[in-house]
Design an enzyme around this catalytic site. Structure first.
Site, short mmCIF file in Angstrom:
data_model
loop_
_atom_site.label_atom_id
_atom_site.label_comp_id
_atom_site.label_asym_id
_atom_site.label_seq_id
_atom_site.Cartn_x
_atom_site.Cartn_y
_atom_site.Cartn_z
N LYS A 128 1.12 -1.19 0.12
CA LYS A 128 -0.13 0.76 -0.48
C LYS A 128 0.83 1.00 0.09
CE LYS A 128 -1.90 2.56 3.18
NZ LYS A 128 -1.68 3.87 2.59
N GLU A 169 9.45 0.76 10.86
CA GLU A 169 10.93 1.93 10.28
C GLU A 169 9.62 2.92 10.26
OE1 GLU A 169 14.03 2.60 10.03
OE2 GLU A 169 13.96 0.51 8.54
N CYS A 192 13.76 10.00 7.18
CA CYS A 192 13.43 9.46 8.36
C CYS A 192 15.00 9.32 9.28
CB CYS A 192 12.86 8.11 9.37
SG CYS A 192 13.67 7.28 7.23
N GLU A 235 10.15 14.77 15.51
CA GLU A 235 10.61 14.95 14.49
C GLU A 235 9.74 15.82 13.97
OE1 GLU A 235 9.75 11.77 12.07
OE2 GLU A 235 11.25 11.26 11.19
#
Lengths: 493, 303, 290
Positions: A190, A264, A298, A396
């Site tokens: 997806k 992840e 990331c 983040e």
């Protein structure tokens, strides 16, 4: 640099160098299930736009429950044959995919840039070549798996649900599919809602190379589609790349299901520069660490720690270097920073910048040029006077925003770097070998870049410590999430 | 004095300049700029007055055809000291300077008095610019003081001639050595007297040793120039020499100069290409842009 | 008249010391005939918290020592266990309906298991780590590193071998351990601390609790300092507790479910693939050029 004396320099500027090739995009993009493109049973579609000009590119099918179910059943049906297929034959399919990606590289790069906003330079030189390399690398493993797990017999995990983010759309698809297929699993992928186009182009490639029906299925949609997929009973494994928040939800929602999970997730990676580093190259490392892909990475080196004695030199060089970064049309070959991927993400980034200012950090932005009026844009920027407790030093941001802090001793650098729930990556810059190894050993991060940053390779495992997730992608260790190990004497229950 | 340099990242950065896409207007402008920065060079044992005369003609008027606006002359003609007078005579009234290699070029393996005398002779013969070689033997044995002292003495006898200091980077081998030698050379030149912008250049190579100029080597030298400017406000010039043969390469270098030092350095008074075959390739590209057709190699005069 | 015995109350092993449970509660241990032969501490949430604190404090040093030294210390544990062989045989037999020879077999296997893992301390890196041939001028290698505090929820049976295995696997790569032993056969768990304490295992590296796993499992799941869990014989309900609770800090959860015979199989229970769940793979890049 300012002119002190009169010379005869010319104001040499680069002319626009837009990518000229036009790529055809179907107005309606269907789901890829059991080897065919099918309209969604949900009858629901959503539009995907070009974030650099807010123009609609196409409609994308939104997979509902029935669609996901069909995709999972197709994968389930394809599993026995695919998993029992001779590894060397599976390998050949993957090699073919790798080749076709290389052959259609330009089209894929342009599409990636149009759909996601990243500079064509990066999709052309990084995303697409690495995606091909992943298929090529794991193709080679398909008939050699037993050598990776000495003392164990191996079998595939089964039907894999793979949910990927929007920052490296095709590359993440490759990271997920290549090892899974090499190990004999079948997959339902997806893509992220804002970036489905290259995954669907990959579906075309999968058709072209004659991969058996149902081995790879691609269902497009938003978070709901992902949730349905991850929670589907027939799924044996869920692999997710995305935010830590969603990762935690997935771990909860799959609890007790016996599904294998790899995650992840996010990061707030430390990039540490010692006074004895090669400063000019370290500055390059700062740039590629935080401004690569607009900071939508990331493992972005979003926390910069500079040894106190060189901080003014580093800041000055950083400012100077920032001036040569070109922000603008992602399809221009000279663009260094493209558009922010979506309106929502731009809002998030802007909110963080405001918070940084509100909490007392000093904001720096060297680009004075006006950004395009249409599209989602954010200039590369950084903060000084950042305290470790500031929001911008802890959370983040996923944008081109850097927080600069200082340290005096290696121990202080380590303590500060490790003071985070994340542990994805880190950068260390020093010319002293023994210091590199000690820092690399002590830092809580799954990837440690020493005197470099944001390097990726199919042969190199990637993945985090702590709340940055678990499992590795890439390299030999990247096989492990897609393999069930059995004791050769076969007594494991 | 030692500042570490990390080769792989330098290479990566250097590669990034080569990825810039220079098209249409900026290409036209860049090529003209490159042409104006060339030190048209002949440094062979068989060089003759006749060859130098034809080189000078080419330097003043690089192409026989007409193009609008007219093409610039190159920056300088670079010859051995014995041919300086011929060049000076041929270039009279033009904007083209005479550069002379000296100091026992290319090896520099002569007593210092001989090398200094070599410079004095060239200056006396009319050289506007002196391209000296540093003492690599002393440098590699760690005798930086000797290297530095010699550079200062050479600058001392240059008079009004500008000085280009050739590091012969191919022999220094590592980027760290190149960084050290660049800093040392600039400071040694400054020791002999104040430097005005563009009076002192650092230069990569003699052209007699391979590898000659490369993008990473030039980048490290440009970074030293940038740091020196930040420290003193003085603009040192840069001359990569040898190995730059194509127009495309020249544009990559200009991109590197622009992004490392800024547009201020995009002038022949601060940046030069030491080259010979580059000229015709630049001309080919310029003519192609002008006429829309690719020219044949024989369409351009051999210098 | 027979002598009145002095029944022992076994204590916990936390931070290298033998405290009584903070809860002030104990559990009576009955032998096969239903006679109370001893008491063990009924470990509580706070004992668990203390144990995690100690384990966390000990982690830095233990993960930093050489594999060779860890191997020697684990081998020393094997030596000490061997020396108390008959005591452990008796401890197993208090609550288990097993023969002497079966109990001996388990103790012997436990000693051998420690020796086995002692040997892995400086070798597992070479099996599960590797150098990676990346397409560029870089040295790139992947090294396994310990995760931190690992909680070992050992199986009901075999009580000693299961416990020793669940401790030794995470221990050998440099993790520190909080072990919660078999609910039903707690005496071997209760005395294993004495082996640890006399075999140079630094304080806090191994912590051992007795009591009921079910009392503590929620806290295991949600304690953020716990990096990983090695659990065997868990009910589905307990798995869900660990997975749901563990999601908040992304715990690494390693569940095993094997029959008793398999616990004796070194290739199944003491291979690098039992060490691997308790390592983080760290990949290090460095440019390679002059």
């Amino acid at each position: 640099m300012t002119t002190q004396e009169q010379h005869d320099p010319v104001g040499w500027e680069y002319s626009p160098a837009p990518e000229q090739i036009k790529v055809h995009i179907e107005p309606k993009n269907k789901l890829f299930i059991n080897g065919a493109f099918v309209s969604p049973k949900s009858r629901s579609w959503f539009s995907t736009i070009n974030p650099s000009n807010e123009q609609k590119l196409a409609d994308i099918a939104c997979a509902g429950k029935a669609d996901v179910n069909n995709a999972v059943l197709a994968a389930k049906k394809a599993l026995p044959k695919w998993s029992k297929m001779c590894g060397s034959v599976r390998a050949k399919y993957l090699y073919r995919i790798a080749r076709r990606i290389q052959e259609r590289a330009r089209e894929l790069a342009i599409l990636e840039t149009m759909d996601g906003g990243k500079p064509i330079k990066e999709s052309r030189d990084v995303d697409i070549p690495l995606a091909a390399q992943h298929f090529f690398y794991y193709a080679g493993w398909a008939d050699k798996l037993e050598y990776a797990f000495p003392g164990r017999s191996i079998s595939p995990v089964g039907v894999c649900a793979q949910i990927i983010p929007w920052n490296f759309p095709l590359l993440m698809a490759a990271w997920k599919l290549a090892p899974a297929l090499a190990c004999g699993n079948t997959c339902i992928l997806k893509p992220a809602e804002t970036t489905s186009l290259t995954a669907l182009r990959l579906a075309e490639i999968i058709q072209e190379v004659g991969l058996p029906e149902g081995v790879v299925n691609i269902v497009t949609g938003a978070g709901d589609t992902g949730k349905i997929l991850a929670e589907h009973k027939t799924v044996n494994k869920v692999a997710f790349t995305g935010s830590t928040e969603v990762g935690k939800l997935l771990m909860r929602s799959t609890a007790g299901s016996g599904k294998k999970l790899t995650l992840e997730l996010g990061g707030k990676s430390a990039n540490i520069i010692f006074a004895d580093a090669a400063i000019d190259q370290a500055v390059e490392g700062i740039i590629s660490g935080i401004y690569f892909n607009q900071g939508h990475v990331c493992c972005a080196g979003s926390r910069l720690f500079v040894e106190e004695s060189i901080v003014s030199e580093v800041i000055q060089k950083l400012k100077h270097r920032l001036q040569s970064l070109r922000v603008g049309d992602p399809l221009d070959k000279n663009t260094d920073l493209g558009a922010i991927n979506s309106k929502a993400q731009l809002k998030t980034v802007q909110q963080y910048i405001r918070t940084g200012v509100d909490e007392g950090a000093e904001f720096h932005e060297v680009h004075q040029d006006r950004l395009p009026s249409k599209g989602y844009w954010c200039n590369p920027c950084f903060f000084t006077e950042v305290q470790p407790s500031h929001t911008i030093a802890r959370e983040e941001i996923f944008g081109p925003v850097l927080s600069v802090m200082t340290f005096r001793t290696p121990q202080e650098a380590l303590t500060r770097a490790n003071n985070s729930p994340y542990g994805l990556a880190a950068g260390i810059w020093t010319d002293k070998g023994s210091k590199i190894f000690e820092m690399a050993k002590q830092i809580d991060a799954g990837v440690v870049w020493c005197n470099t940053y944001n390097k990726f390779d199919a042969a190199s495992p990637f993945g985090g410590f702590k709340e940055s997730g678990f499992g590795r992608e890439g390299g030999m260790q990247g096989l492990r999430p897609y393999i069930r190990l059995q004791n050769t004497s076969g007594r494991m229950k | 004095m030692r500042i570490p340099v990390d080769t792989v990242m330098v290479q990566q950065r250097a590669d990034s300049f080569a990825r810039r896409s220079i098209k249409t207007e900026s290409k036209q402008q860049g090529l003209r700029l490159a042409l104006s920065m060339i030190d048209l060079t002949t440094l062979e044992g068989k060089d003759s007055p006749e060859k130098v005369r034809s080189l000078c003609a080419k330097a003043i008027n690089p192409w026989e055809g007409t193009i609008d606006p007219p093409l610039p002359s190159v920056a300088a003609v670079c010859v051995y000291p014995s041919l300086v007078r011929v060049a000076k005579h041929s270039l009279q009234g033009s904007s083209v300077a005479v550069a002379s290699v000296a100091t026992g070029f290319p090896s520099g393996q002569y007593p210092i008095d001989v090398r200094l005398n070599d410079v004095e002779e060239a200056v006396r013969a009319g050289a506007d610019e002196i391209d000296m070689v540093i003492n690599r033997g002393a440098f590699l044995s760690g005798d930086f003081g000797e290297v530095s002292d010699e550079i200062s003495r050479v600058r001392g006898v240059c008079g009004t001639a500008h000085l280009k200091i050739i590091l012969e980077t191919g022999e220094l081998e590592t980027l760290e050595n190149i960084r050290i030698a660049s800093e040392l050379s600039i400071r040694a030149a400054a020791n002999a007297g104040p430097i005005k912008d563009g009076e002192v250049f650092i230069k990569t190579s003699t052209g007699k040793i391979s590898p000659a100029a490369t993008m990473p080597v030039t980048l490290v030298m440009l970074e030293v120039i940038r740091d020196y400017y930040e420290e003193t406000g003085i603009r040192i010039g840069m001359k990569p020499a040898g190995g730059i043969k194509t127009a495309k390469q020249a544009l990559h270098y200009l991109v590197m100069v622009k992004e490392t030092l800024g547009n201020d350095w995009l002038t022949k008074s601060l940046f030069r290409f030491g080259a010979s075959s580059l000229t015709n390739d630049v001309l080919r590209q310029l003519v192609r842009q002008h006429t829309g057709r690719y020219a044949a190699t024989y369409d351009f005069s051999e210098a | 008249m027979s002598r009145l015995t002095v029944p022992k109350t076994y204590k916990l092993y936390i931070g290298g010391k033998f405290p009584r449970t903070e809860s002030g509660r104990s559990l009576a241990i009955e032998n096969q005939k239903g006679e109370t032969v001893a008491h063990i501490c009924h470990g509580s949430r706070k004992d668990f918290r203390e144990a995690v604190e100690s384990a966390n404090k000990a982690f830095g040093a233990w993960s930093g020592v050489t594999g060779y030294l860890r191997g020697q210390i684990m081998y020393r544990m094997a030596e000490m266990l061997e020396g108390r062989r008959e005591e452990f045989v008796a401890a197993i037999m208090v609550t288990s309906n097993v023969t002497v020879s079966a109990a001996r077999k388990e103790v012997d296997a436990s000693v051998d298991r420690l020796v086995r893992f002692a040997g892995w301390t400086d070798k597992h890196q070479q099996i599960i780590g590797c150098a990676n041939a990346v397409a560029g001028d870089y040295y790139n290698f992947t090294v396994p590193q310990p995760q931190g505090v690992v909680v070992a929820l050992s199986p009901k049976t075999p009580p000693l071998l299961g416990l020793v295995t669940c401790i030794a696997a995470p221990l050998c790569s440099g993790n520190t351990v909080v072990a919660i032993g078999s609910d039903s056969h707690p005496i071997p768990t209760a005395i294993l601390g004495e082996v640890c304490q006399t075999s140079d295992v630094p304080a806090g590296v191994i912590n051992i609790l007795t009591g009921y796993q079910k009392d503590i499992i929620e806290h295991v799941a949600t304690h953020r300092q716990v990096a990983a869990v090695y659990a065997s014989d868990l009910s589905k309900k307990d798995r869900v507790i660990l997975e749901e609770g563990g999601s908040e800090s992304m715990k690494r959860l390693h569940f095993v479910s094997v029959d008793e015979e398999t616990w004796y199989d070194n290739s199944a229970m003491a291979s690098p693939w039992e060490v691997e769940p308790f390592v983080e793979h760290k990949t290090i890049w460095h440019p390679s050029a002059c």
